[in-house]
Design an enzyme around this catalytic site. Sequence first.
Site, PDB file in Angstrom:
ATOM      1  N   HIS A 172      30.967  46.845  23.523  1.00  0.00           N
ATOM      2  CA  HIS A 172      29.877  46.070  22.479  1.00  0.00           C
ATOM      3  C   HIS A 172      29.160  46.737  21.212  1.00  0.00           C
ATOM      4  O   HIS A 172      29.149  47.887  20.997  1.00  0.00           O
ATOM      5  CB  HIS A 172      29.206  45.257  23.071  1.00  0.00           C
ATOM      6  CG  HIS A 172      30.007  44.249  24.352  1.00  0.00           C
ATOM      7  ND1 HIS A 172      30.660  43.230  24.310  1.00  0.00           N
ATOM      8  CD2 HIS A 172      30.148  45.059  25.329  1.00  0.00           C
ATOM      9  CE1 HIS A 172      31.197  42.872  25.277  1.00  0.00           C
ATOM     10  NE2 HIS A 172      30.715  43.625  26.086  1.00  0.00           N
TER      11      HIS A 172
ATOM     12  N   THR B 273      23.058  36.049  23.795  1.00  0.00           N
ATOM     13  CA  THR B 273      24.459  36.808  23.529  1.00  0.00           C
ATOM     14  C   THR B 273      25.214  35.845  24.820  1.00  0.00           C
ATOM     15  O   THR B 273      26.323  35.532  24.862  1.00  0.00           O
ATOM     16  CB  THR B 273      24.597  38.411  24.086  1.00  0.00           C
ATOM     17  OG1 THR B 273      23.898  38.100  25.018  1.00  0.00           O
ATOM     18  CG2 THR B 273      24.343  38.453  22.831  1.00  0.00           C
TER      19      THR B 273
ATOM     20  N   TYR C 262      26.117  32.643  36.508  1.00  0.00           N
ATOM     21  CA  TYR C 262      26.275  33.156  35.364  1.00  0.00           C
ATOM     22  C   TYR C 262      25.780  32.654  33.988  1.00  0.00           C
ATOM     23  O   TYR C 262      25.157  31.981  33.597  1.00  0.00           O
ATOM     24  CB  TYR C 262      27.543  32.314  34.898  1.00  0.00           C
ATOM     25  CG  TYR C 262      29.033  32.660  33.832  1.00  0.00           C
ATOM     26  CD1 TYR C 262      29.517  34.360  33.783  1.00  0.00           C
ATOM     27  CD2 TYR C 262      28.740  31.692  32.485  1.00  0.00           C
ATOM     28  CE1 TYR C 262      29.998  34.605  31.971  1.00  0.00           C
ATOM     29  CE2 TYR C 262      28.643  32.602  31.484  1.00  0.00           C
ATOM     30  CZ  TYR C 262      29.832  33.644  31.915  1.00  0.00           C
ATOM     31  OH  TYR C 262      30.380  34.063  30.614  1.00  0.00           O
TER      32      TYR C 262
ATOM     33  N   ARG D 225      30.038  39.818  33.854  1.00  0.00           N
ATOM     34  CA  ARG D 225      31.075  40.696  34.603  1.00  0.00           C
ATOM     35  C   ARG D 225      30.837  40.873  36.654  1.00  0.00           C
ATOM     36  O   ARG D 225      30.215  41.924  36.624  1.00  0.00           O
ATOM     37  CB  ARG D 225      30.389  42.021  34.322  1.00  0.00           C
ATOM     38  CG  ARG D 225      30.276  41.952  32.971  1.00  0.00           C
ATOM     39  CD  ARG D 225      32.170  40.860  32.081  1.00  0.00           C
ATOM     40  NE  ARG D 225      31.374  41.457  30.284  1.00  0.00           N
ATOM     41  CZ  ARG D 225      31.182  41.796  29.183  1.00  0.00           C
ATOM     42  NH1 ARG D 225      31.484  42.816  29.497  1.00  0.00           N
ATOM     43  NH2 ARG D 225      30.777  41.121  28.484  1.00  0.00           N
TER      44      ARG D 225
ATOM     45  N   GLY E 154      31.728  34.182  22.163  1.00  0.00           N
ATOM     46  CA  GLY E 154      30.938  33.681  21.327  1.00  0.00           C
ATOM     47  C   GLY E 154      31.469  33.055  20.233  1.00  0.00           C
ATOM     48  O   GLY E 154      33.004  34.190  19.638  1.00  0.00           O
TER      49      GLY E 154
END
Length: 517
Positions: free
Chosen positions: A368, A395, A419, A439, A455
């Site tokens: 990332h 994010t 989540y 994750r 995104g």
Amino acid sequence: MRSERSWASGPGPAPVEHPTSGARPPQVSGAGLVRSDIVDAWAASVPRLEHVVDVAAPDDPAETAVRLARSGIAEEYVVYERAGTWYFAAGPGAELTMDARHLRLSAGGHAWNVPTTGDNPLQGVAQALSAVPRPDWRCHGWAAFELAHLLHGDAAAAGTEPLLHLMFPMVDVELTPGQARIRGATPDWVRRLPDLVTAPEPASATTELSLPAADPQPYHRAVAHTVRDIRDRRLEKAVLSRVVPLPDQPELDLIASYLAGRRRNTPARSFLFDTGGWRAAGFSPETVVEVDSAGQVRSQPLAGTRAFGSDATENLRLREELLGDAKEVHEHAISVRLAADEVGAICRPGSVAVTEFMSVQERGSVQHLASRVTGLLRDGETAWSALAALFPAVTVTGAPKPAALRTIRSRESEPRGLYGGAVLMAEGDGSLDAALALRTVFQRGGRSWLRAGAGVMSQSVPDREWEETCEKLRSIAPHLRARRAAPAGSRTHDGADLDRTDPPAHSTRQPTTKDMP
């Protein structure tokens, strides 16, 4: 019988005198939202972990934490990893739970419900925690993604489920290589733990868990609709996720899956827990917010993604591609800008800085773009002010956040729950650590599932965003473990086979996109 008291039930318990200490207690921003007599009665009942023992422990704190989780010493537990230390907490001695309407405080067989009101409902949480009399407490818990709706003034969208849960344990273990510090509320807790820390793990065979194939078309359509909304200037960015259901059989072994996944991941934080109605195991790539005892605030937005595997040459090629991709760089820049604005809203003027910009962080099966934003809390603000300002992470939402939240609610198949929320560890010195819940494998209400997102920007292509979700799923899907059925008449054990949680040598291949649901 558990006694219930509410705001409407008349006078509550008399205020309780608290001893003073030299520690700087966390301050509450604005007027308190909870009656002080209720807060004092609850805080006085929070268990004091007065019994302490240091013992030798195995060199692998992750294995030790898993052993304690597997032991069944309490119905609820939390494992949390931060900076090379694993924390194990079990047996809720006191709890704090918040939904869109009420803050519920429970301890010592009593419970009180008070309304959730005010512009910042987390002020009530900060007020309750600041009243706990001892400075050496530590609590663990979680915040659901839908807390965002409440923080952004849309209580109806927050639903009726709990949005935040904190547990004050009866026993707390701090694990580093070769060492364990055990703190318990009673001598019995301290006596029981040393044998569990050093006991051999009972063997139990596990097997890899296969996932069914999934249809990409619903996700493609959601991305395409969102791209049109962005091009129509309704918002700049939205993070859209998809759910991956896991089969009921064979039964998921959450604890074995955590250990297998941790051995193959490089998370910013990891966690394993069963508390407040949620069970989860995850490898968080970033923190939503970190606040230390001096009021230093840190946030670590990660946005912009490419795959990361075993081929060093290919990893380097993808790294250079990531750094040169206009869509990924633009997405990252938006995230950093919003994070800096949010940190600035609760920090001293002139203290906010971007101390790291567009480095590349390796997180399991992906790499990332990463930045770090820091600041120093203004007087009167708390760690919970910082969480309210930064939650949920940009994010996992987008920009501007209110528009992104509306898009997520309309385009995704079901509420997110944990989540995109946070796993929390707070301490009596005013510090707070909030790991982003990504994750992660989730269990609740008889279901088990994964979830991953990407995104969406004006330049997004549905196929590529689908592929990004597959890349992220590879951080956890290959490491899921299921309990292997024992042959008829054989003896079974409730324990993870620690020697079998890594994939065998012939199974080290990372799944391709076709393998991902």
